[in-house]
Write an enzyme that holds these catalytic residues in place. Structure first.
Site, PDB file in Angstrom:
ATOM      1  CG  HIS A 205      31.784  32.211  44.009  1.00 36.91           C
ATOM      2  ND1 HIS A 205      32.915  32.694  43.423  1.00 36.91           N
ATOM      3  CD2 HIS A 205      30.745  32.638  43.246  1.00 36.91           C
ATOM      4  CE1 HIS A 205      32.580  33.399  42.357  1.00 36.91           C
ATOM      5  NE2 HIS A 205      31.274  33.378  42.218  1.00 36.91           N
TER       6      HIS A 205
HETATM    7  C1  UD1 Z   1      26.216  35.059  42.691  1.00 40.53           C
HETATM    8  C2  UD1 Z   1      26.205  35.115  41.162  1.00 40.53           C
HETATM    9  C3  UD1 Z   1      27.603  34.807  40.637  1.00 40.53           C
HETATM   10  C4  UD1 Z   1      28.641  35.711  41.275  1.00 40.53           C
HETATM   11  C5  UD1 Z   1      28.525  35.572  42.784  1.00 40.53           C
HETATM   12  C6  UD1 Z   1      29.522  36.435  43.510  1.00 40.53           C
HETATM   13  C7  UD1 Z   1      24.120  34.449  40.044  1.00 40.53           C
HETATM   14  C8  UD1 Z   1      23.493  33.396  39.215  1.00 40.53           C
HETATM   15  N1  UD1 Z   1      25.296  34.134  40.591  1.00 40.53           N
HETATM   16  O1  UD1 Z   1      26.519  33.726  43.062  1.00 40.53           O
HETATM   17  O2  UD1 Z   1      27.637  35.015  39.242  1.00 40.53           O
HETATM   18  O3  UD1 Z   1      29.914  35.349  40.849  1.00 40.53           O
HETATM   19  O4  UD1 Z   1      27.197  35.942  43.175  1.00 40.53           O
HETATM   20  O5  UD1 Z   1      29.452  36.231  44.881  1.00 40.53           O
HETATM   21  O6  UD1 Z   1      23.547  35.511  40.179  1.00 40.53           O
HETATM   22  N2  UD1 Z   1      24.414  33.554  50.615  1.00 40.53           N
HETATM   23  C9  UD1 Z   1      24.518  34.014  51.909  1.00 40.53           C
HETATM   24  N3  UD1 Z   1      24.633  35.371  52.097  1.00 40.53           N
HETATM   25  C10 UD1 Z   1      24.623  36.268  51.062  1.00 40.53           C
HETATM   26  C11 UD1 Z   1      24.495  35.768  49.757  1.00 40.53           C
HETATM   27  C12 UD1 Z   1      24.396  34.421  49.535  1.00 40.53           C
HETATM   28  O7  UD1 Z   1      24.530  33.256  52.851  1.00 40.53           O
HETATM   29  O8  UD1 Z   1      24.747  37.477  51.315  1.00 40.53           O
HETATM   30  C13 UD1 Z   1      24.338  32.088  50.384  1.00 40.53           C
HETATM   31  C14 UD1 Z   1      22.937  31.558  50.348  1.00 40.53           C
HETATM   32  O9  UD1 Z   1      22.924  30.285  50.889  1.00 40.53           O
HETATM   33  C15 UD1 Z   1      22.632  31.438  48.873  1.00 40.53           C
HETATM   34  C16 UD1 Z   1      24.011  31.090  48.299  1.00 40.53           C
HETATM   35  O10 UD1 Z   1      24.932  31.792  49.133  1.00 40.53           O
HETATM   36  O11 UD1 Z   1      21.661  30.496  48.605  1.00 40.53           O
HETATM   37  C17 UD1 Z   1      24.184  31.484  46.880  1.00 40.53           C
HETATM   38  O12 UD1 Z   1      23.840  32.873  46.677  1.00 40.53           O
HETATM   39  P1  UD1 Z   1      23.373  33.378  45.209  1.00 40.53           P
HETATM   40  O13 UD1 Z   1      23.174  34.839  45.224  1.00 40.53           O
HETATM   41  O14 UD1 Z   1      22.258  32.515  44.738  1.00 40.53           O
HETATM   42  O15 UD1 Z   1      24.592  33.006  44.298  1.00 40.53           O
HETATM   43  P2  UD1 Z   1      26.163  33.175  44.502  1.00 40.53           P
HETATM   44  O16 UD1 Z   1      26.748  31.824  44.627  1.00 40.53           O
HETATM   45  O17 UD1 Z   1      26.511  34.194  45.549  1.00 40.53           O
END
Ligand code: UD1
Length: 369
Positions: A205
């Site tokens: 991820h």
């Molecule tokens: C975040 C953390 C990362 C951690 C990871 C665990 C930061 C910078 N990154 O990354 O350190 O290892 O969580 O999962 O804080 N999305 C969904 N549903 C959700 C959450 C996210 O669809 O419930 C999708 C969205 O398109 C979003 C993307 O995932 O834009 C990324 O989510 P984000 O919270 O920005 O970062 P992670 O990649 O989850």
């Protein structure tokens, strides 16, 4: 003393759950839980509250996804209101996600002491957003609760006053050890038609792996070969699912007959799965630690790790993202030629009890006990 704990993203939940429990057991009744809503899908958030026995959040900020600036800014604004209303004596944050940084920054500006669970870890790779978050959070936290001695060394080298640093051990392993038996009893491999001990688990991820089509393509190339040797289970993070679709890699993924795709799993299901795997391939931070605690070979699909103790003492090998290196190390591990490992000091299931002691000493020192 009033303590506000902050969670936001998946890796926060299993760190804060044992800490809240230990602090309550130490007699601190006034605890509040704030969920920023950085992760919001049921599979990325709700299921962890049930699995870990984490109380429902007292306050939900609902910040959702966005750019780093948007996400961090929304937590800054929302959490400042919480602090002004709740007036906590201590804010507890965990790990290195954007919610961790935002909550720590708000607290520091309002002169509210911050305790950072999992302090001191460093990858020395500033292109990782989590590394930026770690450095900044540690710089403004009052209680730096480290999981391993390298954390103390990193903090001391950066000039952190030694009296702020408390080597408490790894709270992730508190959660793991207290739930392992329940997780194994679920019979997850059998439910997925897998032979216990004869499958691999893959998670991906990290932005540096899934947002770059060249890197992601190379990783899929390695998986294409590995799944010819044994079944590979791949719970797909929402970010990764979106990128696989955006880069048009769906058909490649679907064509791998021995790659079992599923939705992100809950805490207990995932622990039940990984604890009986032959091999784990991941770019997660926490999973490097969990596999070390479980004694299962782990190949980390990154160029570096902020958790070096999993390599020097545990079962982890940092292999990078080159398909040939991944294949070479996977073959060694599957042939039983991989490295062994042991559980590092203070990864004994009692880290959160030690945190409760640190919190008690803090309360006494501030006249809040
Ligand atoms: C975040 C953390 C990362 C951690 C990871 C665990 C930061 C910078 N990154 O990354 O350190 O290892 O969580 O999962 O804080 N999305 C969904 N549903 C959700 C959450 C996210 O669809 O419930 C999708 C969205 O398109 C979003 C993307 O995932 O834009 C990324 O989510 P984000 O919270 O920005 O970062 P992670 O990649 O989850």
């Amino acid at each position: 003393m009033k303590i506000v704990h902050v969670v936001g993203a998946r890796p926060n939940f299993m760190k804060i759950a044992p800490v809240m429990k230990a602090i309550a057991a130490a007699g601190f009744a006034q605890q509040r839980l704030v969920h920023t809503g950085q992760h919001y899908d049921a599979s990325m958030s709700d299921v962890f509250f049930d699995d870990l026995g984490l109380p429902r959040p007292d306050i939900f900020l609902g910040v959702g996804s966005g750019s780093h600036a948007e996400q961090t800014a929304k937590v800054l604004i929302g959490f400042e209101k919480v602090c002004l209303e709740e007036k906590p004596d201590l804010v507890v944050v965990a790990g290195d996600v954007n919610s961790t940084l935002a909550a720590a920054l708000v607290s520091a500006k309002l002169l509210i002491p911050v305790a950072h669970v999992e302090a001191g870890l460093r990858s020395r790779d500033l292109s990782m957003p989590e590394e930026v978050n770690r450095i900044l959070v540690d710089r403004i936290s009052d209680l730096l609760l480290t999981p391993s001695r390298d954390g103390d060394e990193n903090l001391l080298a950066e000039g952190t006053p030694p009296d702020r640093i408390h080597l408490v051990g790894n709270v992730m392993i508190d959660s793991l050890l207290s739930h392992l038996e329940t997780a194994r009893r679920l019979g997850i491999p059998e439910r997925m038609d897998l032979a216990p001990g004869n499958y691999a688990v893959l998670t991906l991820h990290r932005a540096s792996n899934v947002d770059d089509p060249m890197v992601l393509s190379g990783l899929l190339g390695a998986i294409e070969l590995i799944q010819q040797q044994l079944p590979v289970v791949f719970p797909v993070h929402p970010r990764t699912r979106k990128q696989v679709e955006a880069f048009g890699f769906d058909s490649r993924v679907q064509a791998m007959k021995n790659l079992k795709l599923c939705e992100p799993l809950g805490y207990l299901e995932f622990l039940g799965l990984t604890s009986q795997a032959k091999l784990v391939l991941t770019d997660s931070g926490g999973l490097q630690e969990e596999t070390t605690a479980l004694g299962i070979p782990c190949l980390t699909l990154r160029e570096n790790t902020e958790r070096p103790v999993t390599v020097t003492e545990g079962t982890n090998t940092v292999v990078g993202t080159d398909p040939n290196s991944i294949m070479y190390e996977a073959e060694s591990a599957l042939a039983g030629r991989g490295k062994g490992g042991r559980r590092p000091a203070l990864w004994d299931g009692r880290a959160s009890e030690r945190i409760a002691e640190v919190v008690r000493a803090f309360a006494v020192q501030r006249g809040l006990a």
